[in-house]
Design an enzyme around this catalytic site. Structure first.
Site, PDB file in Angstrom:
ATOM      1  N   HIS A 128      10.422   2.769  -8.401  1.00  0.00           N
ATOM      2  CA  HIS A 128      10.161   2.494  -6.997  1.00  0.00           C
ATOM      3  C   HIS A 128      10.814   1.148  -6.679  1.00  0.00           C
ATOM      4  CE1 HIS A 128       7.773   1.525  -3.395  1.00  0.00           C
ATOM      5  NE2 HIS A 128       7.555   2.827  -3.309  1.00  0.00           N
ATOM      6  N   TYR A 129      11.041   0.866  -5.419  1.00  0.00           N
ATOM      7  CA  TYR A 129      11.678  -0.406  -5.068  1.00  0.00           C
ATOM      8  C   TYR A 129      10.747  -1.603  -5.240  1.00  0.00           C
ATOM      9  CZ  TYR A 129       9.267  -0.185  -0.556  1.00  0.00           C
ATOM     10  OH  TYR A 129       8.309  -0.119   0.425  1.00  0.00           O
TER      11      TYR A 129
END
EC number: 3.1.15.-
Length: 181
Positions: A128-129
């Site tokens: 995920h970022y």
């Protein structure tokens, strides 16, 4: 064990220096924990082969620390390329966490993300970022609860797997002493 979206991926890299434009990744390790920071699985610890020119370009600090730990010798002897490391790491992670859901977890993880983005973008895309960066928590504790700082000591081995284990233990410590959750 089925892949669980709440599991967390912890990663640590050892590099030849701090600049992804010129330095390279020489070791990667990963651990998967559950959301309560219990270790579920340790991934492969991979020394990534680099050329003698890359190793010779390391500054004195990196030569000393990676030499004393034996990592330079392991890198020289390794048959693993960056692509091999990507494939093995993703194969391990996919058993425990679906792609795109776990933040990247670790200490000063933004630095690791910069190197992954440059040399292992397929692996970087697995995360995920968002990040869970223990060093950010440490900086807040240093300012808000400095008396807590002396209660946790790291070995500082600069070995990827040990560094991750210490990061997980450090976050557990802060959760108990500061967050009390």
């Amino acid at each position: 064990m089925a892949a669980d979206e709440t599991n967390l991926i912890w990663v640590d890299l050892e590099m030849t220096g701090l600049e992804p434009e010129v330095d390279r990744i020489i070791e990667i390790a990963t651990i998967v924990t559950d959301k309560e920071l219990n270790i579920l699985a340790e991934g492969p610890v991979i020394a990534i082969h680099q050329s003698e020119d890359v190793l010779a370009a390391m500054d004195d600090w990196n030569q000393k620390h990676h030499g004393e730990s034996g990592l330079i010798d392991r890198v020289r002897a390794s048959d693993f390329s960056e692509q091999d490391a990507i494939e093995q790491t993703i194969a391990f992670l996919s058993e425990h966490v679906p792609a795109g859901v776990s933040p990247m977890c670790g200490n000063s993880i933004g630095q690791d993300r910069r190197f992954l983005n440059r040399y292992m973008p397929t692996l970087e895309d697995y995360f995920h970022y968002r990040n869970i960066d223990v060093s950010s928590v440490k900086e807040l504790v240093r300012r808000w609860r400095p008396e807590v700082m002396d209660g946790f000591k790291k070995q500082g081995t600069h070995q990827a797997l040990v560094d991750i284990q210490e990061s997980i233990a450090e976050l557990r410590y802060y959760r108990e002493k500061v967050f009390k959750i």
